[in-house]
Write an enzyme that holds these catalytic residues in place. Structure first.
Site, PDB file in Angstrom:
ATOM      1  N   HIS A 105      50.641  43.301  33.071  1.00  0.00           N
ATOM      2  CA  HIS A 105      50.048  42.408  34.096  1.00  0.00           C
ATOM      3  C   HIS A 105      49.976  43.171  35.423  1.00  0.00           C
ATOM      4  CE1 HIS A 105      49.551  38.969  36.734  1.00  0.00           C
ATOM      5  NE2 HIS A 105      49.717  38.093  35.767  1.00  0.00           N
TER       6      HIS A 105
ATOM      7  N   GLU B 209      44.628  43.284  34.104  1.00  0.00           N
ATOM      8  CA  GLU B 209      45.670  43.242  33.074  1.00  0.00           C
ATOM      9  C   GLU B 209      45.068  43.640  31.733  1.00  0.00           C
ATOM     10  OE1 GLU B 209      47.242  39.190  33.438  1.00  0.00           O
ATOM     11  OE2 GLU B 209      46.516  39.203  35.502  1.00  0.00           O
TER      12      GLU B 209
HETATM   13  C1  BG6 Z   1      47.552  35.709  35.523  1.00  0.00           C
HETATM   14  C2  BG6 Z   1      47.038  34.382  35.086  1.00  0.00           C
HETATM   15  O1  BG6 Z   1      47.599  36.567  34.438  1.00  0.00           O
HETATM   16  O2  BG6 Z   1      48.860  35.560  36.044  1.00  0.00           O
HETATM   17  C3  BG6 Z   1      47.046  33.445  36.277  1.00  0.00           C
HETATM   18  O3  BG6 Z   1      45.734  34.527  34.571  1.00  0.00           O
HETATM   19  C4  BG6 Z   1      48.441  33.376  36.889  1.00  0.00           C
HETATM   20  O4  BG6 Z   1      46.623  32.162  35.872  1.00  0.00           O
HETATM   21  C5  BG6 Z   1      48.904  34.775  37.208  1.00  0.00           C
HETATM   22  O5  BG6 Z   1      48.410  32.592  38.053  1.00  0.00           O
HETATM   23  C6  BG6 Z   1      50.305  34.852  37.795  1.00  0.00           C
HETATM   24  O6  BG6 Z   1      51.230  34.257  36.973  1.00  0.00           O
HETATM   25  P1  BG6 Z   1      52.723  34.148  37.421  1.00  0.00           P
HETATM   26  O7  BG6 Z   1      53.448  33.404  36.346  1.00  0.00           O
HETATM   27  O8  BG6 Z   1      53.248  35.548  37.563  1.00  0.00           O
HETATM   28  O9  BG6 Z   1      52.729  33.407  38.735  1.00  0.00           O
END
Ligand code: BG6
Length: 296
Positions: free
Chosen positions: A166, A270
């Site tokens: 991510h 990602e």
């Molecule tokens: C992304 C998602 O991968 O991660 C989003 O597509 C999300 O919807 C983002 O808001 C962040 O997620 P998190 O759990 O780290 O706040």
């Protein structure tokens, strides 16, 4: 604890284990060129990658937690075994688990690598009843960082999983940022009731909240960070899907571990098994990797 890890895995001038924020153990890889990368054992989380000139390529929020039960906001959160929401904690438990450092190496070509391991334990089995091993290998060279994920099914039965990097890239200005390489790919727009459409744009730019899953994208894409005058190419293997995410103004304000203005200086691109679940039969291995290369 750092001393024992340092004694076992440290490599003079190339790799050390030190105390990071809040005393969490951090592995620091230093290439002879001066390029560096930092990885926390908490989450198996890369928090920094800098060029030989000392320029940071990843974004980490100034508001990030560095705490055992929480993910770090920025760098490369490791998503496993669930992407997004569902029965498990959001984006799975790997990013909030403690990983082990299991090997390090300085190769003949000067590349430095560190391999971390997360394996099933009573706490993961309580959440997700499958025996597994997840290895994460980071390899740093003069202008690239390669991250390999390996999932071994050590269970007697098959299981399904999702897995992703991510990655939060640091950019000088989101208004001067472009993502190339996704034209023609079918996408799911999470902000429009998961509407499916084909990406028509050759160049993706940002002027609003963006949260899209691109299904089976080509393996080569790149980010032009025009404000910094640099390009980061992303070369993936066996990680079919791509998410492009920027929270923009309102969501940035709602996120407690993210500064209100920080959406201006990051973009997530990602890579992984994101849209669907991959079934891994008992005894089998899945391996996926992504190489990030910086250029001008
Ligand atoms: C992304 C998602 O991968 O991660 C989003 O597509 C999300 O919807 C983002 O808001 C962040 O997620 P998190 O759990 O780290 O706040």
């Amino acid at each position: 604890m750092f001393e024992a890890l340092q004694a076992e895995f440290g490599i003079p001038q190339a790799l050390s284990v030190v105390a990071g924020q809040n005393d969490l153990p951090k592995v620091v890889l230093t290439h002879a060129s001066g390029a560096r990368a930092e990885v926390y054992l908490h989450g198996g989380h890369v928090t920094s990658w800098t060029t030989a000139e000392g320029d940071e390529l990843f974004f980490v929020s100034r508001e990030s937690y560095f705490a055992l039960e929480r993910p770090i906001r920025g760098g490369i959160p490791i998503i496993f075994p669930q992407f997004g929401g569902g029965p498990l904690p959001q984006h799975g438990f790997a990013r909030i688990s403690d990983w082990q450092l299991i090997s390090t190496a300085l190769r003949d070509d000067g590349d430095i690598s560190a391999t971390l391991l997360l394996e099933s334990s009573p706490s993961t089995l309580a959440l997700w009843p499958h025996y597994f091993r997840l290895e994460l290998e980071m390899q740093l060279s003069v202008s690239s960082l390669t991250v390999t994920m390996r999932v071994d099914n050590t269970d007697d039965n098959s299981f399904g999983f999702q897995a992703a990097l991510h990655t939060y890239f640091g950019v000088a200005d989101i208004h001067k940022t472009a993502v190339y390489g996704l034209q023609g790919v079918t996408l799911i727009d999470s902000l429009r009731d998961d509407a499916r459409e084909d990406e028509t744009r050759e160049v993706i730019r940002f002027a609003e909240e963006t949260d899209r899953i691109y299904l089976t994208a080509l393996d080569q894409l790149h980010i032009a960070d025009e404000g910094h005058g640099r390009t980061i190419s992303i070369q993936k293997q066996h990680m079919p899907d791509v998410v492009v995410w920027n929270p923009w103004i309102d969501k940035a304000q709602r996120m407690r571990d993210f500064g209100d203005d920080e959406y201006l200086r990051m973009v997530c691109v990602e890579t992984g098994i994101i849209a669907a679940t991959r079934v891994l039969p008992a005894g089998e291995r899945w391996e996926g990797k992504t190489m990030f290369t910086v250029g001008v």
